[in-house]
Design a protein around this motif. Structure first.
Motif, mmCIF file in Angstrom:
data_model
loop_
_atom_site.group_PDB
_atom_site.id
_atom_site.type_symbol
_atom_site.label_atom_id
_atom_site.label_comp_id
_atom_site.label_asym_id
_atom_site.label_seq_id
_atom_site.Cartn_x
_atom_site.Cartn_y
_atom_site.Cartn_z
ATOM 1 N N GLY A 240 0.824 -1.209 0.000
ATOM 2 C CA GLY A 240 0.000 0.000 0.000
ATOM 3 C C GLY A 240 0.852 1.251 0.000
ATOM 4 O O GLY A 240 0.524 2.235 -0.673
ATOM 5 N N SER A 241 1.945 1.231 0.736
ATOM 6 C CA SER A 241 2.846 2.389 0.771
ATOM 7 C C SER A 241 3.471 2.631 -0.593
ATOM 8 O O SER A 241 3.553 3.774 -1.058
ATOM 9 C CB SER A 241 3.942 2.179 1.813
ATOM 10 O OG SER A 241 3.397 2.097 3.100
ATOM 11 N N ILE A 242 3.903 1.569 -1.240
ATOM 12 C CA ILE A 242 4.485 1.706 -2.584
ATOM 13 C C ILE A 242 3.443 2.249 -3.549
ATOM 14 O O ILE A 242 3.722 3.147 -4.348
ATOM 15 C CB ILE A 242 5.033 0.347 -3.084
ATOM 16 C CG1 ILE A 242 6.248 -0.056 -2.264
ATOM 17 C CG2 ILE A 242 5.399 0.424 -4.559
ATOM 18 C CD1 ILE A 242 6.730 -1.447 -2.566
ATOM 19 N N TRP A 243 2.234 1.711 -3.480
ATOM 20 C CA TRP A 243 1.160 2.135 -4.379
ATOM 21 C C TRP A 243 0.855 3.618 -4.179
ATOM 22 O O TRP A 243 0.756 4.375 -5.144
ATOM 23 C CB TRP A 243 -0.078 1.277 -4.124
ATOM 24 C CG TRP A 243 -1.234 1.615 -5.003
ATOM 25 C CD1 TRP A 243 -1.373 1.320 -6.331
ATOM 26 C CD2 TRP A 243 -2.410 2.328 -4.615
ATOM 27 N NE1 TRP A 243 -2.568 1.795 -6.789
ATOM 28 C CE2 TRP A 243 -3.236 2.412 -5.760
ATOM 29 C CE3 TRP A 243 -2.853 2.872 -3.425
ATOM 30 C CZ2 TRP A 243 -4.462 3.044 -5.736
ATOM 31 C CZ3 TRP A 243 -4.084 3.492 -3.403
ATOM 32 C CH2 TRP A 243 -4.864 3.577 -4.551
ATOM 33 N N VAL A 244 0.719 4.055 -2.908
ATOM 34 C CA VAL A 244 0.409 5.455 -2.625
ATOM 35 C C VAL A 244 1.549 6.361 -3.089
ATOM 36 O O VAL A 244 1.317 7.392 -3.729
ATOM 37 C CB VAL A 244 0.121 5.651 -1.117
ATOM 38 C CG1 VAL A 244 0.125 7.122 -0.738
ATOM 39 C CG2 VAL A 244 -1.198 5.013 -0.748
ATOM 40 N N MET A 245 2.791 5.986 -2.785
ATOM 41 C CA MET A 245 3.921 6.823 -3.188
ATOM 42 C C MET A 245 4.035 6.920 -4.701
ATOM 43 O O MET A 245 4.320 7.996 -5.246
ATOM 44 C CB MET A 245 5.229 6.297 -2.590
ATOM 45 C CG MET A 245 5.331 6.537 -1.106
ATOM 46 S SD MET A 245 6.912 6.079 -0.399
ATOM 47 C CE MET A 245 6.896 4.306 -0.534
#
Length: 134
Positions: free
Chosen positions: A109-114
């Motif tokens: 999720g962090s990778i996707w948001v960033m």
């Protein structure tokens, strides 16, 4: 009445014995200090990687930071949440699976948001144009 006091006293002894048994699972000052120092190091290194622009490829930096984040999660689980390999210490296969699922969700999720924040922050500008901005 003495029987009642004896039973109640026995129950208190069992309760205190139980607390004594759990006390060895709680961290000592040494274990909390080790956990704190590891946490600071595992936070400082990714900060240095970003601020020092150590890797030329931003993707390498991102994956390295995610690796440090995963290690820091384990450090927190061991030193602050007192999880260990013993079943009676609270570490079961179900808890491990739940933790792994949460880690995968948080990291992906962090990778996707960033990625999407980076792609949508300045529409119409590519990375080359952004580097040449004053």
């Amino acid at each position: 009445m003495s029987d009642h006091n004896h039973e109640h006293h026995g129950h208190d002894d069992h309760g205190h014995g139980h607390h004594g048994h759990d006390d060895h699972n709680h961290g000592s000052l040494k274990s909390y200090t080790i956990g704190f120092i590891l946490s600071v190091i595992l936070t400082a290194i990714p900060f240095w990687l970003v601020m020092g622009n150590v890797f030329a490829n931003p993707a390498t930096t991102a994956f390295t930071i995610l690796g440090f984040a995963a290690v820091q999660i384990v450090v927190h689980m061991v030193y602050f949440l007192h999880m260990n390999a013993k079943v009676e210490g609270g570490w079961s296969m179900l808890a491990m699976m739940f933790t792994l699922i949460l880690v995968v969700i948080v990291l992906s999720g962090s990778i996707w948001v960033m990625y999407h924040m980076n792609a949508n922050m300045m529409p119409g500008m590519d990375a080359h144009q952004m580097r040449n901005m004053p």
